[in-house]
Design a protein around this motif. Sequence first.
Motif, PDB file in Angstrom:
ATOM      1  N   THR A   1      12.906  25.275  -7.633  1.00 42.76           N
ATOM      2  CA  THR A   1      13.471  25.030  -8.963  1.00 42.76           C
ATOM      3  C   THR A   1      14.476  26.115  -9.323  1.00 42.76           C
ATOM      4  OG1 THR A   1      11.491  23.888  -9.770  1.00 42.76           O
ATOM      5  CG2 THR A   1      12.942  24.859 -11.426  1.00 42.76           C
TER       6      THR A   1
ATOM      7  N   ILE B   1      18.247  25.557 -16.208  1.00 41.58           N
ATOM      8  CA  ILE B   1      17.492  24.973 -17.319  1.00 41.58           C
ATOM      9  C   ILE B   1      18.009  25.563 -18.629  1.00 41.58           C
ATOM     10  CG2 ILE B   1      15.203  24.785 -18.363  1.00 41.58           C
ATOM     11  CD1 ILE B   1      14.044  25.014 -15.524  1.00 41.58           C
TER      12      ILE B   1
ATOM     13  N   VAL C   1      12.801  21.004 -20.023  1.00 39.86           N
ATOM     14  CA  VAL C   1      11.418  21.276 -19.632  1.00 39.86           C
ATOM     15  C   VAL C   1      10.527  21.231 -20.862  1.00 39.86           C
ATOM     16  CG1 VAL C   1      12.006  22.679 -17.599  1.00 39.86           C
ATOM     17  CG2 VAL C   1      11.723  23.775 -19.843  1.00 39.86           C
TER      18      VAL C   1
ATOM     19  N   ASN D   1       8.802  19.695 -15.654  1.00 37.73           N
ATOM     20  CA  ASN D   1      10.212  19.356 -15.466  1.00 37.73           C
ATOM     21  C   ASN D   1      10.495  17.977 -16.042  1.00 37.73           C
ATOM     22  OD1 ASN D   1      12.825  18.937 -14.661  1.00 37.73           O
ATOM     23  ND2 ASN D   1      12.375  18.828 -12.474  1.00 37.73           N
TER      24      ASN D   1
ATOM     25  N   VAL E   1       6.498  23.053 -12.755  1.00 37.43           N
ATOM     26  CA  VAL E   1       7.300  23.987 -11.959  1.00 37.43           C
ATOM     27  C   VAL E   1       6.937  25.448 -12.179  1.00 37.43           C
ATOM     28  CG1 VAL E   1       9.227  22.369 -11.769  1.00 37.43           C
ATOM     29  CG2 VAL E   1       9.136  23.946 -13.712  1.00 37.43           C
TER      30      VAL E   1
END
Length: 213
Positions: A44, A49, A102, A163, A177
Amino acid sequence: MNVKQLRYLAFALAAVAFCSCQKDPSTSDLHEDYLVYTAHDSGTDFSAIDTYFLPDSILIIGNNNRTEYWKDDDALTIIDAVAARMNNAGYTRTDDKTLAAVGLQLSYVRQETYFVGYNNPYWWWYYPYYWAPGYWGNWNGWHYPYSVYYGYTAGSLLMEMVNLEAEEENNRKLPIVWDTFIGGLLTNDSELNLQRTIDGVDQAFVQSPYLTK
């Protein structure tokens, strides 16, 4: 230190025993009063993100026969501490989970419990009031992209990052994750318990530098 040795150490401390098959853990980040253990999906890219959704309650894992959430001032203090750490790491909190990259789900173990998981751990199916995958969308269960083993006792906090940008199709499982287990939180002093929990949250982010953008 190997996995077997870590288990002995964790049980000796009467705290969480959490072992990841990814890598043998270092004890340099273990607090003298409680145990904080973190694991993550190495595939990841956390720098990509941007937004996260954090519910306003903590799920209680206890012996109640119905779903129970912790929402008092102490719970909000813990949630705010998690949000502050996420914000400081460079993420933006959103109130709309459909817009979040997320999600973060928090659970507190109130009764003594022990679970074991493998490549695709299903311990939550044995506890009927764990976070339902449907809370996050049309998902068929959960998935850890890494192998994990759990064992924890009363007074443990679980934080899990899911996720929400994963492909959502029939029979797909929602990937977790990043997760952390904080154990050994209970004393006879409620204020100290709360402070230990906040310190444990801080330590979880300290020993997860990959979360910082």
